[in-house]
Design an enzyme around this catalytic site. Structure first.
Site, PDB file in Angstrom:
ATOM      1  CG  HIS A  71      -1.667   1.240   1.448  1.00 18.23           C
ATOM      2  ND1 HIS A  71      -1.356   2.125   2.462  1.00 18.23           N
ATOM      3  CD2 HIS A  71      -2.709   1.796   0.781  1.00 18.23           C
ATOM      4  CE1 HIS A  71      -2.180   3.154   2.418  1.00 18.23           C
ATOM      5  NE2 HIS A  71      -3.007   2.990   1.413  1.00 18.23           N
ATOM      6  CD  GLU A  74      -2.855   2.635  -3.624  1.00 20.76           C
ATOM      7  OE1 GLU A  74      -3.522   3.686  -3.570  1.00 20.76           O
ATOM      8  OE2 GLU A  74      -3.156   1.608  -2.987  1.00 20.76           O
ATOM      9  CG  HIS A  75       0.051   6.299  -0.662  1.00 18.69           C
ATOM     10  ND1 HIS A  75      -0.462   7.380   0.018  1.00 18.69           N
ATOM     11  CD2 HIS A  75      -0.872   5.313  -0.529  1.00 18.69           C
ATOM     12  CE1 HIS A  75      -1.624   7.062   0.550  1.00 18.69           C
ATOM     13  NE2 HIS A  75      -1.894   5.805   0.238  1.00 18.69           N
ATOM     14  CD  GLU A 151      -4.676   5.644   3.697  1.00 19.33           C
ATOM     15  OE1 GLU A 151      -5.304   4.674   3.234  1.00 19.33           O
ATOM     16  OE2 GLU A 151      -3.728   6.204   3.102  1.00 19.33           O
TER      17      GLU A 151
END
Length: 446
Positions: A71, A74-75, A151
């Site tokens: 993840h 992905e950023h 997040e």
């Protein structure tokens, strides 16, 4: 995307998968010399196109101790290359009238743009560029790590329901990495740095570990030529994800209780470890899918009719089955007690309905209704070409084929009442389950 959003996306895919028999839009498949798969779905009703690249790597493929790296990366993919400056990728897409985003699951990571058909070459070139030419440094990694920690704080740590689901998954999977949250454990996210990011990128972001899906107002041969131009020259890594550790036999039912002062509505959830779609025995997945519909999908389901409406023990119930996974997956049931009733009462009521189904099987009327809805969903699915792109991409990313997707409704049609009854009897076993109570700090579970 947040793991909760991913879960909802995966649930949508699982809903749509039974809805596609033989797509009205033609589907073409190719493979580039470097190993990249190409899927083209034609839909000429509007001059737009969805361009997606799916990498066969997700949170379940992360090195031990580096949870959240899939993840995290992905950023980082939006940070820039020598051709596309830092932060300019999405800006260029927007300036050309398009939209873009990305998502991470346990099994794959995906990137997509929706844009005018005559801009396909533009976004394809940009996506191909960042497949191998991303420019990273310590500053970018540290900044984005802080974004992900925030997040996690806002979407997981501040949400008792999200924390509860993390605990449920961790209890269901003692050995398989599906028990690790997609966003990662906080203490491991804090340790992610540039070396871990670069190692992950160089190993997994390569054409032989990717699937290109293009859907919309396109010609398959033209898409293939564009793919050869932009992706065809990229060298393969020849380094696929390692085989994952699998679950040992579960010998006893597991239970957990979680209390949190922020909980306003307690609920009970149970997860059973069950097969996903397997080429050797696809009928099992079809029967489990129908079983989820019979038990807990919508107002006509057994849970809703009996526990909510007739007995008024619960205000909400449900069942869902995730058939879009690479390894053993979860069949989930849940119930939210009505005022004056307890979690234990709801759990007993859910068990009673499962026992009744095992004893009697579903009715032919129930099966006919579910199969009719499948065909109705097929019609609606054709109106969302982006949804079809997600459907095919997610299926191929977990090891299925185009033929598997298109043949799924026939498997649903072939499911019998005895298949559904047997699925409940064989797989909804307490010894293969985890039951959890999420509660506030006041009140009793029983």
């Amino acid at each position: 995307m947040h793991s909760g959003m991913i879960a909802r996306m995966v649930a949508l895919v699982a809903l749509l998968l039974p809805a596609v028999a033989t797509a009205a839009q033609p589907v073409s498949t190719f493979r580039l010399d470097n190993g990249m798969e190409v899927v083209v779905i034609e839909d000429h009703r509007a001059p737009v196109v969805t361009h997606m690249v799916w990498y066969r790597v997700g949170a379940a493929d992360e090195p031990a101790g580096h949870s959240g790296i899939a993840h995290f990366f992905e950023h980082l993919m939006f940070k820039g290359t020598h051709q596309i400056p830092e932060g300019a990728f999405s800006k260029v897409v927007a300036e050309n009238g398009g939209q873009d985003n990305a998502f991470t699951s346990w099994d794959y990571t995906g990137y997509f743009q929706r844009i005018a058909a005559d801009r396909l070459g533009l976004v394809m070139g940009m996506e191909a560029d960042r497949m191998r030419n991303l420019v990273l440094n310590e500053r970018l990694v540290a900044t984005e790590r802080d974004v992900i920690l925030e997040e996690r704080n806002s979407r997981t740590d501040n949400d008792p329901g999200s924390l509860f689901r993390e605990q449920m998954n961790a209890a269901l999977y003692m050995n398989h990495p599906y028990g690790v949250p997609i966003i990662g454990w906080r203490h491991e996210i804090e340790e992610l740095g540039l070396p871990e990011a670069l190692e992950f990128y160089r190993r997994y972001y390569a054409p032989d570990n990717a699937i290109l899906v293009v859907a919309g107002d396109v010609n398959p041969e033209a898409v293939l030529e564009l793919a050869k131009t932009h992706y065809g020259s990229i060298a393969p890594s020849n380094n696929p994800p390692d085989a994952r550790p699998q679950e040992p036999p579960q010998l006893a039912a597991r239970r957990l209780e979680m209390r949190d002062a922020r909980v306003r509505q307690p609920y009970v959830m149970r997860q059973y470890l069950v097969p996903t779609y397997e080429a050797e025995a696809p009928g099992t997945a079809a029967a489990l899918s129908v079983l989820a519909n019979v038990l807990g999908k919508g107002i006509t389901s057994r849970f809703s009719q009996q526990i909510e409406i007739a007995d008024r023990i619960a205000v909400s119930t449900g069942a869902f089955y995730n058939d879009s996974a690479r390894d053993r997956t979860a069949f989930t049931i849940y119930g939210v007690p009505a005022p004056g009733h307890t979690l234990a009462e709801v759990e007993a009521a859910l068990d009673a309905e499962i026992a009744r189904l095992v004893a009697e099987g579903p009715t032919e009327e129930e099966l006919d209704r579910i199969k009719r809805k499948t065909r109705t969903d097929l019609i609606h699915a054709q109106d969302d070409v982006a949804g079809l792109a997600r459907l095919y991409g997610s299926a191929l990313a977990v090891g299925l084929t185009v033929e598997d997707v298109e043949g799924w409704p026939d498997l649903i049609d072939a499911v019998t009442a005895e298949d559904v009854r047997a699925a409940a009897e064989n797989w909804l076993l307490p010894a293969h389950s985890v039951t959890g109570y999420l509660m506030g700090t006041d009140g009793e579970a029983g």
